[in-house]
Design a protein around this motif. Structure first.
Motif, PDB file in Angstrom:
ATOM      1  N   ARG A 127       0.858  -1.327  -0.113  1.00 29.64           N
ATOM      2  CA  ARG A 127       0.025  -0.114   0.209  1.00 29.64           C
ATOM      3  C   ARG A 127       0.831   1.156  -0.077  1.00 29.64           C
ATOM      4  N   GLN A 185      -5.509   4.448  -0.767  1.00 29.31           N
ATOM      5  CA  GLN A 185      -6.436   3.537  -1.269  1.00 29.31           C
ATOM      6  C   GLN A 185      -6.781   2.599  -0.288  1.00 29.31           C
ATOM      7  N   THR A 186      -8.202   2.165  -0.294  1.00 28.79           N
ATOM      8  CA  THR A 186      -8.508   1.077   0.714  1.00 28.79           C
ATOM      9  C   THR A 186      -8.350  -0.182   0.385  1.00 28.79           C
ATOM     10  N   GLY A 187      -8.304  -1.153   1.211  1.00 32.39           N
ATOM     11  CA  GLY A 187      -7.918  -2.604   0.858  1.00 32.39           C
ATOM     12  C   GLY A 187      -9.090  -3.259   0.314  1.00 32.39           C
ATOM     13  N   THR A 188     -10.139  -2.529  -0.263  1.00 34.05           N
ATOM     14  CA  THR A 188     -11.267  -3.403  -0.982  1.00 34.05           C
ATOM     15  C   THR A 188     -10.729  -4.211  -2.025  1.00 34.05           C
ATOM     16  N   GLU A 189      -9.771  -3.652  -2.951  1.00 31.65           N
ATOM     17  CA  GLU A 189      -9.457  -4.288  -4.253  1.00 31.65           C
ATOM     18  C   GLU A 189      -8.640  -5.800  -3.665  1.00 31.65           C
ATOM     19  N   LEU A 244      -8.966  -7.226  -0.928  1.00 31.93           N
ATOM     20  CA  LEU A 244      -9.955  -8.007  -0.368  1.00 31.93           C
ATOM     21  C   LEU A 244     -10.628  -8.975  -1.159  1.00 31.93           C
ATOM     22  N   GLU A 245     -10.846  -8.365  -2.554  1.00 31.50           N
ATOM     23  CA  GLU A 245     -11.583  -8.957  -3.405  1.00 31.50           C
ATOM     24  C   GLU A 245     -10.648 -10.176  -4.090  1.00 31.50           C
ATOM     25  N   GLN A 246      -9.409  -9.637  -4.213  1.00 25.09           N
ATOM     26  CA  GLN A 246      -8.332 -10.473  -4.751  1.00 25.09           C
ATOM     27  C   GLN A 246      -8.166 -11.894  -3.892  1.00 25.09           C
ATOM     28  N   ALA A 269     -16.544 -11.406   4.802  1.00 29.13           N
ATOM     29  CA  ALA A 269     -16.827 -10.935   3.411  1.00 29.13           C
ATOM     30  C   ALA A 269     -17.369 -12.101   2.827  1.00 29.13           C
ATOM     31  N   GLU A 270     -18.628 -12.239   2.149  1.00 37.03           N
ATOM     32  CA  GLU A 270     -19.143 -13.110   1.312  1.00 37.03           C
ATOM     33  C   GLU A 270     -19.022 -14.334   1.786  1.00 37.03           C
ATOM     34  N   VAL A 330      -6.948  -9.475   8.481  1.00 37.47           N
ATOM     35  CA  VAL A 330      -6.290  -8.438   7.693  1.00 37.47           C
ATOM     36  C   VAL A 330      -5.501  -7.835   8.748  1.00 37.47           C
TER      37      VAL A 330
END
Length: 516
Positions: free
Chosen positions: A457, A461-465, A467-469, A506-507, A513
């Motif tokens: 990082r 930017q947030t950790g959204t991307e 997390l999705e990966q 998540a999901e 994290v």
């Protein structure tokens, strides 16, 4: 004498287990039939010399061609043509006496000019041999400087005039590089720029390579040991050897040799996948000659230019030599092109690279592996990650700046820390590639798998991307939980805000994290 798996030099029929070389030489033999001059390139210890020697015997036993194999090793790294060219001619003399004992070597006394002596020698030789000459020039990519330019220029001039003056029917330059990589310094490129190409030898029909063994060929090679000794490689072991090596000839032989001659000498005991995994660890830790040669290459600027961004999932930086750098690393056998994507050539190399780059740091770590094993034998990953954060704050982030691969320093430091703890009780698999955006780690320990994704990082930017990966990685692996490690490289953020650990959902998946 009982045959063995070969891990040094060319294979000798009867002495080594070996596959029929002609199975890998279809394209090479077609190019020879077509009267072509070409390059045969492949990585270290992939069978180039074995195949060349087989072709020499094959053609000299027939009635179509006369053939000789010449090793240019003695002239490598010698830039002066006044020294290198006489050495090359002396090696040609020796090759003729060995491969064509009925042919008298040309008289080298009448042309003492190193700038023309090779061409004169080959013209004289082609007038003496009974059939069209096929010539294999091995280790040609070891020539350098003016000697290399003179060597290639004389071959080119003889080729262009061969309709009127005898010259080899077909000529093969064998080595680990394509011709365009023989000269890559700016000064050497200027020397050959009169050809109107980046290559100092623009008459080659193509550059072809030796493909690795297929899974069926690996099975055939291992079966030879079973037929001689009765010792079986179980299907799971054959599959593991192919998977780890991806058919690289030396790796296949090294794994098999380690197992049958060191680890499982009892010929009544069948070879399992566990034996293969132990053999892999042994050849990595012992840094066998092939592995040591691979590690040495990692510190070449052209190799680092490609491998360093792979380790952190970035794209290689744009540069005028980028295509040549990729071609060079492909030629070394470090990379392969799979589904139009550059990837590390096999799982063993994928493991060797980060372990070799971080070995010195790993050897200085004093963490006790037993501290992170629960009473039931499972890995205590939360405790491990908490101690990792403390280490990173106190020592790790400074040590990471000392890596030659500085951009990948955080990743290498984390892998060194994990390897020190996991080694002996489990294993780590690594997944990294250009443009991937992250490093994926999978820890195998006590029958469990632990997925870790590592990200950098640099901004707000947030950790959204990220997390999705990680969620995608967990889906692929079929896991319901995983770890996301984020190295916060922002200078203005205090350590109290960087060193965090939180659990999120998540999901339907459980994610830890870890901020560093």
């Amino acid at each position: 004498m009982m045959p063995s798996f070969n891990t040094a030099g060319p294979c000798v029929p009867g002495e080594h287990y070996m596959l029929p070389p002609e199975e890998r030489l279809g394209r090479v033999m077609r190019l020879i039939e077509e009267h072509k001059y070409f390059v045969l390139y492949a990585g270290h210890q992939t069978g180039k010399t074995t195949c060349a020697q087989w072709l020499v015997d094959h053609y000299n036993k027939g009635d179509r061609y006369t053939c000789a194999w010449v090793d240019l090793e003695e002239a490598r790294e010698e830039p002066e043509e006044t020294v290198a060219l006489p050495t090359i001619l002396a090696n040609l003399d020796r090759a003729l006496r060995r491969d064509l004992p009925g042919v008298t070597p040309p008289d080298r006394g009448w042309d003492q000019n190193p700038a023309t002596a090779l061409r004169s020698y080959l013209q004289d030789l082609c007038a003496r041999v009974p059939r069209p000459l096929v010539l294999f020039l091995d280790e040609a990519d070891g020539l350098v400087g003016h000697a290399m330019v003179s060597f290639l220029t004389q071959l080119r001039s003889g080729y262009l005039d061969r309709a009127r003056t005898p010259f080899p029917h077909s000529l093969v330059l064998a080595g680990r590089k394509q011709v365009r990589d023989y000269a890559f310094s700016l000064s050497e490129r200027r020397v050959v720029s009169w050809l109107g190409t980046s290559s100092p030898f623009n008459i080659t029909a193509e550059a072809t390579t030796l493909h690795s063994f297929t899974s069926a060929q690996v099975a055939m090679l291992l079966l030879q040991h079973t037929q001689v000794t009765g010792q079986r490689f179980l299907p799971e072991a054959v599959e593991a050897i192919f998977y780890l090596s991806q058919g690289h000839p030396w790796l296949v032989n090294a794994l098999a040799d380690q197992i049958v001659n060191r680890d499982v000498e009892d010929r009544s005991a069948a070879i399992t996948a566990a034996h293969v995994e132990a053999a892999k660890e042994a050849i990595i830790l012992d840094r066998r000659t092939h592995i040591d040669s691979l590690i040495a290459r990692l510190h070449e600027p052209r190799v680092q230019h490609i491998i360093e961004p792979m380790l952190i999932g970035q794209r290689a930086p744009s540069a005028g030599t980028l295509n040549d750098d990729f071609a060079y690393v492909l030629g070394l056998g470090l990379l392969s092109l799979h589904n139009r994507e550059y990837v590390i050539a096999n799982p063993i190399y994928k493991e060797v690279i980060p372990r070799a780059l971080s070995f010195d740091q790993q050897a200085q770590l004093h963490q006790k592996p037993a501290r992170y094993v629960r009473l039931d034998g499972r890995l205590d990953l939360p405790r491990l990650m908490k101690d990792w954060q403390k280490f990173w704050r106190q020592d790790g982030q400074l040590a990471a700046e000392g890596f030659a691969y500085r951009e990948a320093g955080p990743h290498l430091m984390l892998m060194a820390f994990l390897q020190r703890i996991i080694n002996g009780g489990g294993r780590i698999e690594r997944e990294y590639a250009l443009g991937r955006g992250a490093l994926d780690l999978m820890i195998f320990f006590a029958g469990e798998r632990h997925a870790i994704e590592v990200k950098l990082r640099r901004d707000t930017q947030t950790g959204t991307e990220a997390l999705e990966q990680l969620l995608g990685y967990l889906d692929e692996a079929g896991l319901a939980q995983g770890w996301l490690v984020i190295f916060d490289l922002r200078k203005e953020v205090p350590w109290s805000e960087k060193l965090t650990m939180e659990e999120v959902e998540a999901e339907g998946k459980r994610i830890w994290v870890v901020g560093c």
